[in-house]
Design a protein around this motif. Structure first.
Motif, PDB file in Angstrom:
ATOM      1  N   ARG A   1       0.794  -1.278  -0.073  1.00 43.70           N
ATOM      2  CA  ARG A   1      -0.126  -0.038   0.164  1.00 43.70           C
ATOM      3  C   ARG A   1       0.888   1.326   0.139  1.00 43.70           C
ATOM      4  NH1 ARG A   1      -4.383  -1.630   4.675  1.00 43.70           N
ATOM      5  NH2 ARG A   1      -6.082  -2.486   3.284  1.00 43.70           N
TER       6      ARG A   1
ATOM      7  N   PRO B   1      -7.175  -7.506   0.719  1.00 40.43           N
ATOM      8  CA  PRO B   1      -7.909  -8.242  -0.576  1.00 40.43           C
ATOM      9  C   PRO B   1      -7.159  -7.309  -1.984  1.00 40.43           C
ATOM     10  CG  PRO B   1      -9.323  -7.321   1.131  1.00 40.43           C
ATOM     11  CD  PRO B   1      -8.062  -6.960   1.402  1.00 40.43           C
TER      12      PRO B   1
ATOM     13  N   ARG C   1      -7.169  -6.001 -15.609  1.00 44.06           N
ATOM     14  CA  ARG C   1      -7.406  -6.825 -14.017  1.00 44.06           C
ATOM     15  C   ARG C   1      -8.067  -8.033 -14.296  1.00 44.06           C
ATOM     16  NH1 ARG C   1      -9.458  -3.307  -8.884  1.00 44.06           N
ATOM     17  NH2 ARG C   1      -9.785  -5.138  -7.435  1.00 44.06           N
TER      18      ARG C   1
ATOM     19  N   PRO D   1      -6.497   6.608   2.982  1.00 44.52           N
ATOM     20  CA  PRO D   1      -5.098   6.776   3.074  1.00 44.52           C
ATOM     21  C   PRO D   1      -4.657   5.276   2.425  1.00 44.52           C
ATOM     22  CG  PRO D   1      -6.576   6.396   5.179  1.00 44.52           C
ATOM     23  CD  PRO D   1      -7.497   7.037   4.072  1.00 44.52           C
ATOM     24  N   ASN D   2      -5.326   4.184   2.571  1.00 44.25           N
ATOM     25  CA  ASN D   2      -4.812   2.822   1.993  1.00 44.25           C
ATOM     26  C   ASN D   2      -5.084   2.658   0.401  1.00 44.25           C
ATOM     27  OD1 ASN D   2      -3.847   2.297   4.487  1.00 44.25           O
ATOM     28  ND2 ASN D   2      -5.534   1.292   4.960  1.00 44.25           N
ATOM     29  N   VAL D   3      -5.687   3.651  -0.371  1.00 41.60           N
ATOM     30  CA  VAL D   3      -5.931   3.696  -1.711  1.00 41.60           C
ATOM     31  C   VAL D   3      -4.716   4.085  -2.613  1.00 41.60           C
ATOM     32  CG1 VAL D   3      -7.120   4.188  -3.612  1.00 41.60           C
ATOM     33  CG2 VAL D   3      -8.374   4.077  -1.431  1.00 41.60           C
ATOM     34  N   ARG D   4      -4.333   2.975  -3.445  1.00 40.40           N
ATOM     35  CA  ARG D   4      -3.166   3.161  -4.487  1.00 40.40           C
ATOM     36  C   ARG D   4      -3.771   4.378  -5.413  1.00 40.40           C
ATOM     37  NH1 ARG D   4      -2.679  -2.937  -5.632  1.00 40.40           N
ATOM     38  NH2 ARG D   4      -1.712  -3.741  -3.652  1.00 40.40           N
TER      39      ARG D   4
ATOM     40  N   ASP E   1      -3.207   8.014 -11.841  1.00 41.32           N
ATOM     41  CA  ASP E   1      -2.698   9.153 -12.472  1.00 41.32           C
ATOM     42  C   ASP E   1      -4.080  10.077 -12.945  1.00 41.32           C
ATOM     43  OD1 ASP E   1      -0.533   8.446 -12.442  1.00 41.32           O
ATOM     44  OD2 ASP E   1      -0.325   7.413 -14.193  1.00 41.32           O
TER      45      ASP E   1
ATOM     46  N   GLY F   1      -8.383   4.185 -15.484  1.00 39.99           N
ATOM     47  CA  GLY F   1      -8.139   4.311 -14.206  1.00 39.99           C
ATOM     48  C   GLY F   1      -7.444   3.137 -13.562  1.00 39.99           C
ATOM     49  N   GLY F   2      -6.774   3.416 -12.431  1.00 40.38           N
ATOM     50  CA  GLY F   2      -5.737   2.337 -11.811  1.00 40.38           C
ATOM     51  C   GLY F   2      -6.574   1.218 -11.265  1.00 40.38           C
ATOM     52  N   LEU F   3      -7.880   1.348 -11.024  1.00 43.98           N
ATOM     53  CA  LEU F   3      -8.442  -0.005 -10.557  1.00 43.98           C
ATOM     54  C   LEU F   3      -9.010  -0.748 -11.471  1.00 43.98           C
ATOM     55  CD1 LEU F   3     -11.031   1.965  -8.213  1.00 43.98           C
ATOM     56  CD2 LEU F   3      -8.720   0.624  -7.451  1.00 43.98           C
TER      57      LEU F   3
ATOM     58  N   ARG G   1     -11.170  -2.899 -14.298  1.00 40.74           N
ATOM     59  CA  ARG G   1     -12.361  -3.097 -14.466  1.00 40.74           C
ATOM     60  C   ARG G   1     -12.860  -4.272 -13.687  1.00 40.74           C
ATOM     61  NH1 ARG G   1     -15.956  -3.623 -20.195  1.00 40.74           N
ATOM     62  NH2 ARG G   1     -17.987  -4.252 -19.336  1.00 40.74           N
ATOM     63  N   PHE G   2     -13.729  -4.592 -12.735  1.00 42.18           N
ATOM     64  CA  PHE G   2     -14.170  -5.474 -12.246  1.00 42.18           C
ATOM     65  C   PHE G   2     -15.766  -5.450 -11.842  1.00 42.18           C
ATOM     66  CE2 PHE G   2     -15.251  -2.939  -8.529  1.00 42.18           C
ATOM     67  CZ  PHE G   2     -14.302  -1.772  -8.562  1.00 42.18           C
TER      68      PHE G   2
ATOM     69  N   ARG H   1     -19.181  -6.066  -5.720  1.00 42.00           N
ATOM     70  CA  ARG H   1     -18.237  -6.068  -4.504  1.00 42.00           C
ATOM     71  C   ARG H   1     -17.716  -5.050  -4.224  1.00 42.00           C
ATOM     72  NH1 ARG H   1     -18.157 -10.785  -2.553  1.00 42.00           N
ATOM     73  NH2 ARG H   1     -15.912 -10.386  -1.534  1.00 42.00           N
TER      74      ARG H   1
ATOM     75  N   PRO I   1     -17.299  -4.780  -0.221  1.00 38.79           N
ATOM     76  CA  PRO I   1     -16.237  -5.622   0.278  1.00 38.79           C
ATOM     77  C   PRO I   1     -14.801  -4.925   0.047  1.00 38.79           C
ATOM     78  CG  PRO I   1     -17.907  -6.905  -0.690  1.00 38.79           C
ATOM     79  CD  PRO I   1     -18.282  -5.485  -0.857  1.00 38.79           C
ATOM     80  N   MET I   2     -14.631  -4.261  -1.079  1.00 39.62           N
ATOM     81  CA  MET I   2     -13.442  -3.667  -1.268  1.00 39.62           C
ATOM     82  C   MET I   2     -13.297  -2.536  -0.253  1.00 39.62           C
ATOM     83  SD  MET I   2     -13.732  -3.869  -5.644  1.00 39.62           S
ATOM     84  CE  MET I   2     -12.042  -3.045  -5.938  1.00 39.62           C
TER      85      MET I   2
ATOM     86  N   GLY J   1     -12.026  -3.937   2.814  1.00 35.98           N
ATOM     87  CA  GLY J   1     -10.637  -4.499   2.468  1.00 35.98           C
ATOM     88  C   GLY J   1      -9.914  -3.334   2.921  1.00 35.98           C
ATOM     89  N   TYR J   2     -10.093  -1.838   2.254  1.00 37.36           N
ATOM     90  CA  TYR J   2      -9.257  -0.763   2.590  1.00 37.36           C
ATOM     91  C   TYR J   2      -9.259  -0.653   4.156  1.00 37.36           C
ATOM     92  CZ  TYR J   2      -8.635   0.398  -2.315  1.00 37.36           C
ATOM     93  OH  TYR J   2      -8.441   0.310  -3.649  1.00 37.36           O
TER      94      TYR J   2
END
Lengths: 415, 415
Positions: free
Chosen positions: A14, A362, A394, B372-375, B378, B390-392, B394-395, B398, B401-402, B405-406
Motif C-alpha cells: 500500500r 484484498p 485486471r 489513506p490505503n488507496v493506491r 494518474d 483508471g488504476g482500478l 474493471r471489475f 463487490r 467488500p473492497m 478491505g481498505y
C-alpha cells in the motif's frame, strides 16, 4: 515451450508502506522492470475483487483451481509439503510446538510457538513417534516436524472428519480448549475430537520431560511441550495439472505449505539446499535449480516467502531489500539463463501484505508475463500503480493457465 | 477506520446523452474530480459484463452478495423499506395504486399509476386495512402505502409461494389478468394465486367509492381504485454484513427499495427529513446525517435516486444538473466534514441509465475509491471515459467488500 511461474508471497503493498510508495515501488528492480518492458503487466485479484485471500486458497486460485470448490483446509498441504503420505480419508493438521503449564484446571498456554524454537526438532519428533490414540479404536497418528516450531500431524482410520474444533486457543494465557465436534451428532466428528483431545494430553506427557526441554527451561527458554493442531483438512479432489494441460511440472519452495500445494496439484517437488522459506533463503540456488529443472519439466513453479515474512513483521526496509534481492539473485540468473525464444515467464504475488497492517489484504497484486507470444504493452516498470496501466488489465486468479495458454498447451473448452 | 459508500442510482450514461458526452462527463464536478485525483478510479460492472442490472440485484451485487444465489424478487425489499415486519415464509409484493374500470368481462386497466397520485395515500391505506383474504384459509394480508402511487403488500400464512403470476398487465387498456400458479400443480402457488385474485377484487370494492376517488373523478383525475401487485418474493437468506465483516453499518436512502436492501443486508436505516428519493431530495441533509452516523457506525451507505429518475425521464439537463447538485451539496460537505486520515470513501452508480434509451443498460459504471490505503492513480477527473483509464481497472460488483478491505475488516478465506 517451457514455462516458469514465480510467486513472491505477500508481494503487494500500500502507499502507506514507504512515504507514499509500496515496498515494490520503492525497491530498485532493474531486471523486473526490464522484463515488464519486454512483456506485459496487469493486476490480478488472487481469488476475486474484494476477497481477502489466505496463502493456500490464493495459490490454488493462481494455479487455476476454484478454491470455493476444492478447498478443505490448510492441514493437507502442510502434511504433503513435509513429505507425509496422504491418502483419501486421512485428516491432516497444521501443527505447532507450543509451551503450556499444568494447572489444576488443565493446560494453560504460555507461548503458541515455544519461543520460535530453532534447534532440537529431531528430538521432539523422535519422542512423538510414541504418540498413539487409544481412546478411539482404529485410529493411527503420525507427526512430522518441519521448520522452527512448525510441523504437521495426520490421523488415519475409518470414520474420521475435519469437523472438529482446534486445541489451539490462539491467545496466550488461555486454557487449552477441548476439541468439540463442529457437526452436532456426527460420530466421525466426535471420534476426531476425542482423538485430538488424547493427542493434546499425550503430547504433553511425551514432551515435557525431554532433555531438550529441561535444557530450554534451564536456559530461560520456553519448552516445546505440547502439540497444537489447527487447519483440519481431508484430502481434496484436485485434478492433476498434467491431466488438464498435458504438461509435467515441478515446484521449488522452501515453505512446506507451498510444496504441499504444488504436490496436491500434481507437481513434483525439487529440494534445493539453502531454500529456507525465509528472508535468508538462497535465491541463487533456487534460480539455478529452476533453470536445471526446465531441462526435464515443461513448467516450474518457484515460490519465495521472504516478502510475506517481512510484511507480517511490518518491516518495510526488509521487504524492500528482499524484493531487491529477488531482482538481483533470482531474476538476474533467470534473465541470463533461460532460453527466451522458447520460454514464457510469469511473476506475481499471492496477495498483498502491506506494512501498516502486517497481514493479508484484498487489494490486487501486480503480475507480469514475458515471452515470445505475449502482446507487449507500453509499461516499462513493475509495481502496483504501473501494473494498473498495463495491457493485461485486471483479472482474477488463473495465472498458471494463462502461462500454459502462451505455451500452447491449454485444453480447448468446446469445439 | 470508517467507510462511506455513495451510490448514485443510474449514474452511468452514453455519449448520446449530451453532444458526445455522458451527463456525468458534461457535468461540472470539481469535488468529485478532486476525490478522483486523490484516489483511484475504475469501471465496475454492477453484476457482470453484459448483464443488464435491476436496481435491487445491482445493489446486492455491489454490497458483496451474489444475486444469482440469493435474489428472490423485489417485493421483500419494498416491504422492508416501508417498515413492514417480514418473516420467513411471508410473500412480499411491490404494489401500485392503479386505475381500472369495470366491464362485463372484468376490470380493464386505464392507468398503471393512478395519475401518479400525489396526495391522499393515507385515506387509501386506511381503507385497505379492511383488506382480507377469505378464499384461502389461514392467510393474513397487510398493505402499506409509500410515495405517490407506490406501496407494498405482504401475505402471511402456511403454504404460500412466490410462484404466482402478477395481476398487473403492464399495458393500458388490457384486462386485469387472473393470477395463475407458475409452478403447475403446486398447491402453494395455487393458494397464492387465489389470494392475489381476491385482493384484486376486494381492493377495487374497498377503494372505488372512497371520497378521495369521487373527488379525483370530479376533478378529471384517474381514481386510485385497484392494487396492482408485482415482484413477488419470499424472504431471502442474506448473511448480515456484521456477521461477515464484524462492522456496524447504516443506510441513508429516500427510496423504500434501497432502505429495504440495506435492511435485508443487516444495516440499520437512518431516516433523514427531506430525503425524498427524487430530484427534489435534500442532499445537504443526507451529507450531515452521514457524517453524524459515522460517529456511531463503522460504515454508512448513502443512496441518491435523482440521477436515475432523470434518466428514465430522458431529461439530460435534469440528470446533469442533479449530478452537479450531488457534487456541490453532498460531496462538498463530505469533503469538508470527514476525517480523511481515518476514512475510506467509495462513489459509484448501480447501473447506467442513458438518456436516449431511458432505462437500465449493461455498460459499466465509473467508481472511485479514496482514503489513506488507496493506491493513487494518474486520473484526476471522474467520468466514464476517465474511469476507463483508471488504476482500478474493471471489475464486477463487490464495491462494499473492497471498501471494507481498505478498512482492514475483511474476513480471510483460507489460511
Amino acid at each position: 515451450m517451457k514455462g516458469i511461474l514465480i510467486i513472491a508471497d505477500g508481494l503487494g503493498g500500500r502507499p502507506t508502506d514507504l512515504d507514499g510508495k509500496t515496498c515494490l515501488e520503492a525497491a530498485d528492480t532493474p531486471r523486473l522492470d526490464d522484463l515488464a518492458a519486454r512483456g506485459a503487466v496487469g493486476l490480478v485479484d488472487p481469488i476475486g475483487p474484494g476477497i481477502r485471500p489466505g496463502s493456500d486458497t490464493a495459490h490454488l486460485s493462481l494455479l487455476g483451481y476454484d478454491p470455493y470448490e476444492i478447498y478443505t483446509g490448510r492441514g493437507v498441504f502442510e502434511c504433503l509439503g513435509i513429505g507425509m503420505d496422504v491418502r483419501a480419508g486421512d485428516i491432516c493438521f497444521r501443527a505447532n510446538f507450543g509451551t503450556v503449564e499444568e494447572t489444576g484446571d488443565g493446560l494453560r498456554l504460555l507461548d503458541r510457538r515455544a519461543g520460535r524454537i530453532e534447534t532440537g526438532q529431531e528430538e521432539l519428533e523422535a519422542a512423538l513417534a510414541a504418540l498413539t490414540v487409544t481412546d478411539v479404536p482404529g485410529v493411527e497418528v503420525a507427526f512430522r516436524a518441519s521448520t522452527q516450531h512448525r510441523g504437521a500431524l495426520l490421523l488415519r482410520g475409518e470414520g474420521l472428519s475435519r469437523h472438529a474444533s482446534e486445541n489451539d486457543p490462539h491467545v496466550v494465557d488461555a486454557m487449552i480448549p477441548a476439541s468439540e465436534p463442529t457437526v452436532a451428532g456426527d460420530p466421525a466428528s466426535e471420534r476426531t475430537a476425542a482423538a485430538i483431545n488424547e493427542i493434546t494430553r499425550r503430547s504433553f506427557e511425551l514432551l515435557r520431560d525431554l532433555p531438550i526441554n529441561r535444557r530450554r527451561i534451564d536456559a530461560g527458554q520456553p519448552p516445546a511441550n505440547v502439540v497444537l493442531l489447527r487447519g483440519a483438512a481431508d484430502c481434496p479432489h484436485i485434478p492433476p495439472i498434467e491431466s488438464i494441460y498435458g504438461v509435467r511440472s515441478a515446484v521449488i519452495a522452501g515453505g512446506a505449505l507451498y510444496r504441499g500445494v504444488g504436490l496436491a496439484c500434481g507437481m513434483e517437488s525439487i529440494d534445493v539446499v539453502g531454500a529456507t522459506g525465509g528472508l535468508d533463503t538462497d535465491l541463487g540456488a533456487k534460480a539455478r535449480a529452476a533453470i536445471e529443472a526446465l531441462a526435464s519439466y515443461d513448467a516450474v513453479f518457484v515460490h519465495v516467502k521472504g516478502t510475506d515474512n517481512a510484511g507480517h513483521d511490518k518491516d518495510a526496509d526488509a521487504k524492500r531489500a528482499f524484493i531487491e534481492r529477488i531482482d538481483r539473485e533470482l531474476i538476474g540468473p533467470l534473465t541470463d539463463g533461460l532460453d527466451w525464444l522458447q520460454t514464457h515467464l510469469a511473476f506475481t504475488g499471492d496477495h498483498s501484505t502491506p506494512i501498516d497492517y502486517g497481514d493479508h489484504v484484498p487489494e490486487p497484486v501486480p503480475v507480469l508475463f514475458v515471452g515470445p507470444n505475449v502482446r507487449q504493452d507500453d509499461v516499462a516498470s513493475f509495481g502496483e500503480r504501473a501494473a494498473g496501466r498495463g495491457g493485461l488489465g485486471r483479472f482474477s486468479g488463473r495465472v498458471l493457465p494463462m502461462l500454459f495458454g502462451y505455451n500452447n498447451t491449454s485444453p480447448k473448452f468446446g469445439a
